[in-house]
Design an enzyme around this catalytic site. Structure first.
Site, short mmCIF file in Angstrom:
data_model
loop_
_atom_site.label_atom_id
_atom_site.label_comp_id
_atom_site.label_asym_id
_atom_site.label_seq_id
_atom_site.Cartn_x
_atom_site.Cartn_y
_atom_site.Cartn_z
N GLY A 139 -4.48 -1.10 18.14
CA GLY A 139 -4.64 -1.33 16.69
C GLY A 139 -3.77 -0.36 15.91
O GLY A 139 -4.16 0.78 15.66
N GLN A 177 -12.53 8.75 10.35
CA GLN A 177 -12.60 7.31 10.65
C GLN A 177 -13.73 6.96 11.61
O GLN A 177 -14.15 5.80 11.68
CB GLN A 177 -11.29 6.83 11.31
CG GLN A 177 -10.02 7.13 10.55
CD GLN A 177 -9.89 6.35 9.27
OE1 GLN A 177 -10.39 5.24 9.15
NE2 GLN A 177 -9.22 6.94 8.29
N LYS A 225 0.88 -1.18 0.00
CA LYS A 225 0.00 0.00 0.00
C LYS A 225 0.90 1.22 0.00
O LYS A 225 1.78 1.35 0.86
CB LYS A 225 -0.91 0.04 1.23
CG LYS A 225 -1.73 1.35 1.26
CD LYS A 225 -2.87 1.30 2.24
CE LYS A 225 -2.55 2.03 3.51
NZ LYS A 225 -3.77 2.31 4.30
N ASN A 253 -15.09 14.42 22.10
CA ASN A 253 -14.07 14.73 21.10
C ASN A 253 -13.38 16.03 21.48
O ASN A 253 -14.04 16.95 21.98
CB ASN A 253 -14.72 14.86 19.71
CG ASN A 253 -13.67 14.90 18.61
OD1 ASN A 253 -12.78 14.05 18.57
ND2 ASN A 253 -13.75 15.88 17.73
N ARG A 255 -11.01 -1.22 6.71
CA ARG A 255 -10.16 -2.23 7.35
C ARG A 255 -9.75 -1.80 8.76
O ARG A 255 -9.53 -2.63 9.64
CB ARG A 255 -8.95 -2.60 6.49
CG ARG A 255 -7.86 -1.54 6.27
CD ARG A 255 -6.91 -1.40 7.43
NE ARG A 255 -5.58 -0.98 7.09
CZ ARG A 255 -4.83 -0.19 7.84
NH1 ARG A 255 -5.29 0.32 8.98
NH2 ARG A 255 -3.61 0.11 7.48
N ASP A 306 -0.68 5.62 15.49
CA ASP A 306 -0.05 4.82 14.44
C ASP A 306 1.30 5.42 14.03
O ASP A 306 1.82 5.11 12.96
CB ASP A 306 -0.98 4.70 13.23
CG ASP A 306 -1.41 6.05 12.68
OD1 ASP A 306 -0.99 7.09 13.24
OD2 ASP A 306 -2.15 6.08 11.69
N SER A 341 -6.11 12.05 16.60
CA SER A 341 -4.72 12.33 16.24
C SER A 341 -3.96 12.90 17.44
O SER A 341 -3.09 13.73 17.28
CB SER A 341 -4.66 13.36 15.11
OG SER A 341 -5.54 13.01 14.08
N MET A 397 -7.15 3.12 18.49
CA MET A 397 -6.96 3.00 17.05
C MET A 397 -6.24 4.20 16.42
O MET A 397 -5.83 4.14 15.27
CB MET A 397 -8.33 2.86 16.37
CG MET A 397 -9.15 1.69 16.86
SD MET A 397 -8.31 0.10 16.78
CE MET A 397 -8.06 -0.06 15.03
N LYS A 429 2.61 9.81 18.92
CA LYS A 429 1.17 9.93 19.17
C LYS A 429 0.80 9.16 20.44
O LYS A 429 1.48 8.20 20.82
CB LYS A 429 0.37 9.35 18.00
CG LYS A 429 0.25 10.29 16.81
CD LYS A 429 -0.74 9.69 15.82
CE LYS A 429 -0.89 10.50 14.57
NZ LYS A 429 -1.70 9.77 13.58
P1 NAD Z 1 -9.37 13.21 11.10
O1 NAD Z 1 -8.36 14.28 10.82
O2 NAD Z 1 -10.58 13.13 10.24
O3 NAD Z 1 -9.89 13.36 12.63
C1 NAD Z 1 -8.95 13.57 13.67
C2 NAD Z 1 -9.57 13.31 15.02
O4 NAD Z 1 -8.60 13.61 16.01
C3 NAD Z 1 -10.75 14.21 15.34
O5 NAD Z 1 -11.56 13.56 16.30
C4 NAD Z 1 -10.08 15.45 15.94
O6 NAD Z 1 -10.96 16.18 16.77
C5 NAD Z 1 -8.97 14.80 16.75
N1 NAD Z 1 -7.76 15.61 16.87
C6 NAD Z 1 -7.14 16.35 15.92
N2 NAD Z 1 -6.03 16.91 16.41
C7 NAD Z 1 -5.94 16.52 17.70
C8 NAD Z 1 -5.01 16.76 18.76
N3 NAD Z 1 -3.93 17.51 18.56
N4 NAD Z 1 -5.23 16.17 19.95
C9 NAD Z 1 -6.30 15.38 20.15
N5 NAD Z 1 -7.20 15.10 19.19
C10 NAD Z 1 -7.02 15.67 17.99
O7 NAD Z 1 -8.56 11.86 11.13
P2 NAD Z 1 -9.10 10.37 10.94
O8 NAD Z 1 -8.96 9.98 9.52
O9 NAD Z 1 -10.41 10.21 11.61
O10 NAD Z 1 -7.96 9.56 11.75
C11 NAD Z 1 -7.92 9.62 13.15
C12 NAD Z 1 -6.63 8.99 13.62
O11 NAD Z 1 -6.59 7.62 13.26
C13 NAD Z 1 -5.37 9.61 13.00
O12 NAD Z 1 -4.41 9.76 14.02
C14 NAD Z 1 -4.92 8.59 11.98
O13 NAD Z 1 -3.55 8.63 11.74
C15 NAD Z 1 -5.33 7.31 12.70
N6 NAD Z 1 -5.50 6.14 11.82
C16 NAD Z 1 -5.13 4.94 12.32
C17 NAD Z 1 -5.29 3.81 11.56
C18 NAD Z 1 -4.91 2.47 12.12
O14 NAD Z 1 -4.88 1.49 11.38
N7 NAD Z 1 -4.65 2.36 13.39
C19 NAD Z 1 -5.82 3.90 10.26
C20 NAD Z 1 -6.24 5.15 9.79
C21 NAD Z 1 -6.08 6.27 10.58
#
Ligand code: NAD
Length: 337
Positions: free
Chosen positions: A308, A154, A83, A175, A126, A238, A215, A235, A242
């Site tokens: 995860g 997500q 990927k 949130n 996924r 990653d 995040s 979740m 973080k």
């Molecule tokens: P997004 O940008 O759409 O949403 C971000 C979320 O985090 C929101 O709830 C926001 O309010 C919050 N946020 C933003 N900045 C923040 C901070 N500094 N402190 C606390 N919270 C904060 O992102 P998304 O696509 O929903 O992804 C969310 C997280 O999941 C990301 O960190 C992304 O990297 C991670 N992710 C993990 C996997 C995995 O397999 N584990 C897969 C995809 C995404």
């Protein structure tokens, strides 16, 4: 040359390289297909039948982008590939998703290119399947309240997949940016589930299952707020640096993960590992629970925590499912190089 698909049963050798668009991925890979693909690949990883290759992730010095690849080989599912993609923060102004990815699948017998599959929708489905698998195998059977920490892109995928695992009667959510919470409230209305925006302490006191998908770079949930018997799927973490929960929670909980190597380096466990509060040997691959070599939850009081981290093999598993289903259903296009 792109050839229109005539809908006949095909293999890659018949028609060349299959192209599977984002729209076709959405049409053919639903939550059940993603759940099965992810559960199977976690099981194969725990048996040593599937392994991830080292991840590459670099700031490219252009457009503030982070770009990388995740790859691996699943001998059980015969999925080989990569990927490729990353994070382009400026995309939002162009009406594009910030996370962009494509999955490239190869024939494990010959190394020939097999398929090009859109990776954006599949990443969300996924990732949701991953926490759903953890809930299915680790949460208390009588879990009634789902707690959501996070309301970004997500989060709706996570919520939809989670509520299919137990008979939840209510969703509570918090949130850091409360203005995003209506997204979850609207989804709960659609699903016919009561929804309540709460404080973090209230969330911990009420929820039987918690998903964190933010995040964040600092703990959002403290150990003392979490009640006995809770299952938490972390979740969002990653990447190095973080963090979503108090490291003491990982000491109090039995910790499970998709892959121990990622959990200790880029996952939620990195902080408790760094301080020496827990050891890598304490962390259990969830695949061992799926395979029945680890009992999973041992009591109704135990806190279980799933770290995860998101592995490349999950992406390959759902992309392979998408390619096979699209080919079977006559929805793929084909090219030759
Ligand atoms: P997004 O940008 O759409 O949403 C971000 C979320 O985090 C929101 O709830 C926001 O309010 C919050 N946020 C933003 N900045 C923040 C901070 N500094 N402190 C606390 N919270 C904060 O992102 P998304 O696509 O929903 O992804 C969310 C997280 O999941 C990301 O960190 C992304 O990297 C991670 N992710 C993990 C996997 C995995 O397999 N584990 C897969 C995809 C995404």
């Amino acid at each position: 040359m792109v050839t229109p698909n005539d809908g006949a049963a095909v293999t890659t050798t018949d028609k060349g390289i299959s192209l599977v668009s984002e729209a076709v991925c959405e049409a053919v890979v639903g939550r059940p297909e993603a759940f099965t693909a992810v559960e199977n690949v976690f099981a194969a990883m725990a048996k040593g039948d599937a392994y991830n290759f080292p991840v590459v992730r670099e700031a490219i010095g252009h457009a503030d982008a982070l770009y990388g690849f995740k790859s691996g080989f699943d001998r059980a599912g015969m999925a080989l590939g990569v990927k490729s993609g990353g994070y382009w923060p400026g995309n939002v102004d162009k009406n594009l998703t910030n996370h962009q990815s494509t999955v490239i699948l190869f024939d494990p017998d010959t190394g020939k290119l097999r398929s090009l599959v859109g990776g954006n929708y599949l990443t969300a489905v996924r990732t949701a399947a991953s926490s759903a698998v953890s809930i299915a195998h680790l949460a208390r059977k009588d879990a009634k309240v789902l707690g959501m920490v996070g309301a970004g892109h997500q989060s709706t995928f996570q919520l939809r997949a989670a509520v299919e695992q137990r008979n939840f009667e209510k969703v509570v959510a918090w949130n850091p940016h409360p203005e995003y919470l209506p997204r979850l409230a609207e989804l709960c209305e659609e699903l016919g589930l009561p929804f309540e925006a709460v404080t973090r302490e209230q969330l911990g006191a009420q929820a039987d299952v918690i998903i964190t998908i933010t995040s964040a770079f600092e703990p959002l949930l403290m150990k003392d707020w979490i009640k006995p018997g809770t299952h938490i799927a972390c979740m969002g973490t990653d990447t190095k640096g973080k963090q979503e929960v108090d490291p003491e929670l990982l000491v109090a909980a039995t910790v499970f993960t998709d892959e121990v190597a990622q959990s200790v380096s880029i996952g939620e466990a990195q902080h408790a590992i760094e301080s020496g509060a827990i050891k890598a040997e304490d962390i259990i691959p969830v695949g061992a629970v799926i395979n029945g070599t680890h009992p999973g939850r041992r009591s109704d009081e135990e806190i279980t925590l799933f770290d995860g981290t998101g592995v490349g093999l999950q992406d390959l598993a759902v992309a392979q499912a998408a390619a096979v289903l699209a080919e079977e259903q006559g929805l793929a296009n084909f090219i030759s190089l």
